[in-house]
Motif scaffolding. Structure first.
Motif, short mmCIF file in Angstrom:
data_model
loop_
_atom_site.label_atom_id
_atom_site.label_comp_id
_atom_site.label_asym_id
_atom_site.label_seq_id
_atom_site.Cartn_x
_atom_site.Cartn_y
_atom_site.Cartn_z
N ALA A 180 -4.91 -2.41 -6.62
CA ALA A 180 -3.51 -2.84 -6.66
C ALA A 180 -2.57 -1.63 -6.63
O ALA A 180 -1.50 -1.70 -6.01
CB ALA A 180 -3.25 -3.69 -7.89
N GLN A 181 -2.95 -0.56 -7.29
CA GLN A 181 -2.13 0.65 -7.25
C GLN A 181 -2.03 1.17 -5.81
O GLN A 181 -0.95 1.60 -5.38
CB GLN A 181 -2.70 1.74 -8.16
CG GLN A 181 -2.49 1.47 -9.62
CD GLN A 181 -3.11 2.55 -10.47
OE1 GLN A 181 -4.31 2.79 -10.42
NE2 GLN A 181 -2.29 3.21 -11.26
N TYR A 182 -3.13 1.13 -5.09
CA TYR A 182 -3.09 1.55 -3.69
C TYR A 182 -2.16 0.63 -2.89
O TYR A 182 -1.32 1.10 -2.13
CB TYR A 182 -4.49 1.57 -3.07
CG TYR A 182 -4.39 1.73 -1.58
CD1 TYR A 182 -4.07 2.97 -1.03
CD2 TYR A 182 -4.53 0.65 -0.74
CE1 TYR A 182 -3.91 3.11 0.34
CE2 TYR A 182 -4.39 0.78 0.62
CZ TYR A 182 -4.07 2.02 1.15
OH TYR A 182 -3.90 2.16 2.52
N ILE A 183 -2.33 -0.67 -3.06
CA ILE A 183 -1.49 -1.63 -2.33
C ILE A 183 -0.02 -1.38 -2.65
O ILE A 183 0.81 -1.35 -1.75
CB ILE A 183 -1.90 -3.08 -2.67
CG1 ILE A 183 -3.31 -3.37 -2.13
CG2 ILE A 183 -0.88 -4.07 -2.11
CD1 ILE A 183 -3.92 -4.66 -2.64
N ARG A 184 0.29 -1.20 -3.91
CA ARG A 184 1.69 -0.94 -4.31
C ARG A 184 2.21 0.33 -3.64
O ARG A 184 3.33 0.34 -3.12
CB ARG A 184 1.77 -0.82 -5.84
CG ARG A 184 3.12 -0.42 -6.38
CD ARG A 184 4.06 -1.59 -6.51
NE ARG A 184 5.36 -1.18 -6.97
CZ ARG A 184 5.81 -1.33 -8.21
NH1 ARG A 184 5.05 -1.91 -9.13
NH2 ARG A 184 7.02 -0.94 -8.53
N SER A 185 1.40 1.39 -3.62
CA SER A 185 1.85 2.63 -2.99
C SER A 185 1.99 2.47 -1.48
O SER A 185 2.82 3.13 -0.86
CB SER A 185 0.89 3.79 -3.31
OG SER A 185 -0.36 3.62 -2.68
N TYR A 186 1.22 1.56 -0.90
CA TYR A 186 1.30 1.31 0.54
C TYR A 186 2.61 0.62 0.91
O TYR A 186 3.22 0.94 1.93
CB TYR A 186 0.11 0.48 1.00
CG TYR A 186 0.11 0.21 2.48
CD1 TYR A 186 -0.33 1.16 3.37
CD2 TYR A 186 0.57 -1.00 2.99
CE1 TYR A 186 -0.32 0.93 4.74
CE2 TYR A 186 0.59 -1.25 4.34
CZ TYR A 186 0.14 -0.28 5.22
OH TYR A 186 0.17 -0.52 6.58
N VAL A 187 3.05 -0.33 0.09
CA VAL A 187 4.24 -1.10 0.42
C VAL A 187 5.51 -0.58 -0.25
O VAL A 187 6.61 -1.00 0.10
CB VAL A 187 4.07 -2.61 0.10
CG1 VAL A 187 2.94 -3.20 0.89
CG2 VAL A 187 3.89 -2.86 -1.38
N ASP A 188 5.36 0.34 -1.20
CA ASP A 188 6.50 0.87 -1.95
C ASP A 188 6.37 2.39 -2.04
O ASP A 188 5.67 2.90 -2.91
CB ASP A 188 6.53 0.24 -3.35
CG ASP A 188 7.62 0.78 -4.26
OD1 ASP A 188 8.43 1.63 -3.81
OD2 ASP A 188 7.66 0.36 -5.43
N SER A 189 7.05 3.08 -1.16
CA SER A 189 6.91 4.54 -1.09
C SER A 189 7.43 5.26 -2.33
O SER A 189 7.11 6.42 -2.55
CB SER A 189 7.62 5.09 0.16
OG SER A 189 9.00 4.79 0.10
N SER A 190 8.20 4.57 -3.17
CA SER A 190 8.70 5.20 -4.39
C SER A 190 7.69 5.11 -5.54
O SER A 190 7.87 5.75 -6.58
CB SER A 190 10.02 4.57 -4.82
OG SER A 190 9.82 3.24 -5.26
#
Length: 99
Positions: free
Chosen positions: A74-84
């Motif tokens: 999920a952390q990877y997914i979040r970083s993929y869709v949210d560059s901040s």
């Protein structure tokens, strides 16, 4: 011939269900539309690789850390869709390796 344990099979099925219906990684991904990940197959592949690489099982094949593996994916997914968003702790090479 060795097969995947029922424990791992169930955890993988559940993770896949949550990915598909938009509920993986709660509360980290709560309210975040990550459907963009389906447009880039290698991004979805990376999320699954992280999940699989982080999973730990005992000698009987019982999964010991399903929620942690889900969180790392999920952390990877979040970083993929949210560059901040910044992953903490940062991913180690073995976590993101594609085998």
């Amino acid at each position: 011939m060795q097969k995947l344990s029922h424990s791992f099979s169930g955890v993988l099925r559940t993770f896949s269900f949550w990915i598909a219906n938009g509920t993986v990684g709660l509360p980290l991904l709560q309210g975040i539309d990550y459907s963009r990940i389906y447009e880039e197959p290698s991004a979805l592949e990376r999320a699954y690789a992280i999940f699989a690489n982080v999973i730990e099982m005992d000698d009987k094949g019982t999964v010991l850390n399903a929620k942690y593996a889900e969180r790392r994916a999920a952390q990877y997914i979040r970083s993929y869709v949210d560059s901040s968003y910044h992953v903490e702790p940062k991913f180690e090479d073995w976590e993101i390796a594609l085998y």
